[in-house]
Scaffold this motif. Structure first.
Motif, PDB file in Angstrom:
ATOM      1  N   VAL A   1      35.532  43.596  41.646  1.00 54.63           N
ATOM      2  CA  VAL A   1      36.855  43.351  41.061  1.00 54.63           C
ATOM      3  C   VAL A   1      37.512  42.140  41.709  1.00 54.63           C
ATOM      4  O   VAL A   1      38.099  41.283  41.032  1.00 54.63           O
ATOM      5  N   TYR A   2      37.396  42.037  43.035  1.00 50.84           N
ATOM      6  CA  TYR A   2      38.022  40.930  43.767  1.00 50.84           C
ATOM      7  C   TYR A   2      37.439  39.583  43.357  1.00 50.84           C
ATOM      8  O   TYR A   2      38.162  38.589  43.224  1.00 50.84           O
ATOM      9  N   THR A   3      36.128  39.540  43.151  1.00 50.78           N
ATOM     10  CA  THR A   3      35.470  38.271  42.803  1.00 50.78           C
ATOM     11  C   THR A   3      35.401  38.034  41.300  1.00 50.78           C
ATOM     12  O   THR A   3      34.887  37.000  40.869  1.00 50.78           O
ATOM     13  N   GLY A   4      35.890  38.971  40.505  1.00 49.69           N
ATOM     14  CA  GLY A   4      35.931  38.766  39.055  1.00 49.69           C
ATOM     15  C   GLY A   4      34.615  38.992  38.345  1.00 49.69           C
ATOM     16  O   GLY A   4      34.408  38.484  37.243  1.00 49.69           O
ATOM     17  N   ILE A   5      33.703  39.769  38.945  1.00 49.81           N
ATOM     18  CA  ILE A   5      32.407  40.012  38.318  1.00 49.81           C
ATOM     19  C   ILE A   5      32.562  40.701  36.963  1.00 49.81           C
ATOM     20  O   ILE A   5      31.810  40.443  36.030  1.00 49.81           O
ATOM     21  N   PHE A   6      33.568  41.586  36.847  1.00 50.31           N
ATOM     22  CA  PHE A   6      33.778  42.314  35.604  1.00 50.31           C
ATOM     23  C   PHE A   6      34.691  41.577  34.628  1.00 50.31           C
ATOM     24  O   PHE A   6      35.104  42.158  33.619  1.00 50.31           O
ATOM     25  N   ALA A   7      35.012  40.334  34.915  1.00 45.27           N
ATOM     26  CA  ALA A   7      35.839  39.562  33.994  1.00 45.27           C
ATOM     27  C   ALA A   7      35.077  39.317  32.698  1.00 45.27           C
ATOM     28  O   ALA A   7      33.841  39.227  32.688  1.00 45.27           O
ATOM     29  N   THR A   8      35.807  39.171  31.586  1.00 47.16           N
ATOM     30  CA  THR A   8      35.164  39.031  30.277  1.00 47.16           C
ATOM     31  C   THR A   8      34.257  37.817  30.202  1.00 47.16           C
ATOM     32  O   THR A   8      33.252  37.832  29.517  1.00 47.16           O
ATOM     33  N   GLY A   9      34.601  36.762  30.902  1.00 44.49           N
ATOM     34  CA  GLY A   9      33.798  35.555  30.813  1.00 44.49           C
ATOM     35  C   GLY A   9      32.553  35.571  31.687  1.00 44.49           C
ATOM     36  O   GLY A   9      31.684  34.709  31.538  1.00 44.49           O
TER      37      GLY A   9
END
Length: 273
Positions: free
Chosen positions: A180-188
């Protein structure tokens, strides 16, 4: 106890069935609304309940078993039970695709569809419904993975298993926080991420582990006020539906919300189980 849990499985399956039915109803031109839409906002969480129940039942039935022989018997039983119920429907889907949509046959990943074991070097695109002959089988992929991992735990004695489960839960929580902190689950980024965080260290694994730990709590202690816990689970489901509509636009079921979804539905599942 197990009879009650199997009954709970049945009631968890009903909202999931209604959830998938709604997509076909709305595709036919019926406007969204009513109880079907209300269920759509949280009914998919029946899957999360299944994961917790699976962990609970497996722990409850195997907590005293240990050794390589017991591990092999466990894996043989669970894998046989899973695939004997799954493969007939896989063959039926193959027949239906051949008869009505033959152009889609080449688009399906039949190795993944038949084995339910993803390639470790692949990306999460392999877990997308479009690659599976039966899209809903994505849940079985996680089930099989959990069975394999738990089969390794059965080699150890009960106290060691409890410690290893707690350690695994800590690893999954840490990995989820990092993701979550590194944005792995971000849509892009989600489709470009390896399976390490989105599968092997997936937040869904925490639901299986929570079920195991609940099984140990149930074994050691008398659960008081069961009706109050059940009402808490129902209330949490209603709250999740509201949160989904209010903050997530009804899209909480999508992969990039997996950490949030797991945190919410674990709380609800504790009450139900």
């Amino acid at each position: 106890m197990l009879v009650n849990l199997h009954l709970l499985r049945f009631f968890a399956a009903l909202p999931v069935l209604a959830y998938h039915t709604a997509e076909h109803v709305w595709a036919s031109g019926v406007p969204k609304g009513g109880w079907l839409y209300a269920n759509h906002l949280a009914g998919f969480g029946g899957v999360d309940g299944f994961f917790v129940i699976s962990g609970f039942i497996i722990w409850h039935t195997t907590h005293e078993e240990h050794g390589p022989g017991a591990a092999w018997c466990f894996l043989r039983r669970r894998i046989a039970r899973t695939f004997s119920g799954y493969w007939p429907f896989l063959l039926l889907s193959l027949l239906l695709l051949y008869l009505y949509h033959p152009q889609l046959l080449a688009q399906r990943d039949w190795l993944l569809s038949s084995t339910l074991i993803p390639n470790p070097a692949a990306t999460t695109s392999q877990l997308l419904p479009g690659r599976l002959s039966l899209p809903v089988a994505w849940t079985l992929i996680y089930e099989v993975y959990f069975y394999l991992a738990f089969g390794l735990l059965i080699v150890f004695r009960r106290q060691a298993k409890i410690g290893l489960i707690a350690m695994a839960a800590a690893v999954v929580v840490s990995a989820g926080g990092y993701a979550v902190y590194t944005g792995i689950f971000a849509t892009g980024r989600l489709l470009d991420t390896t399976l390490l965080f989105t599968f092997y260290l997936s937040p869904y694994g925490l639901e299986f582990l929570a079920g195991c730990l609940l099984g140990e709590v149930y074994r050691r202690y008398t659960i008081r006020w069961p009706l109050a816990w059940l009402l808490f689970g129902v209330a949490m489901t209603v709250v999740i539906g509201w949160v989904n509509a209010r903050w997530f636009g009804g899209q909480l079921n999508l992969g990039y919300y997996a950490p949030t979804r797991v945190l919410l539905f674990i709380a609800a599942a504790v009450g139900y189980v």
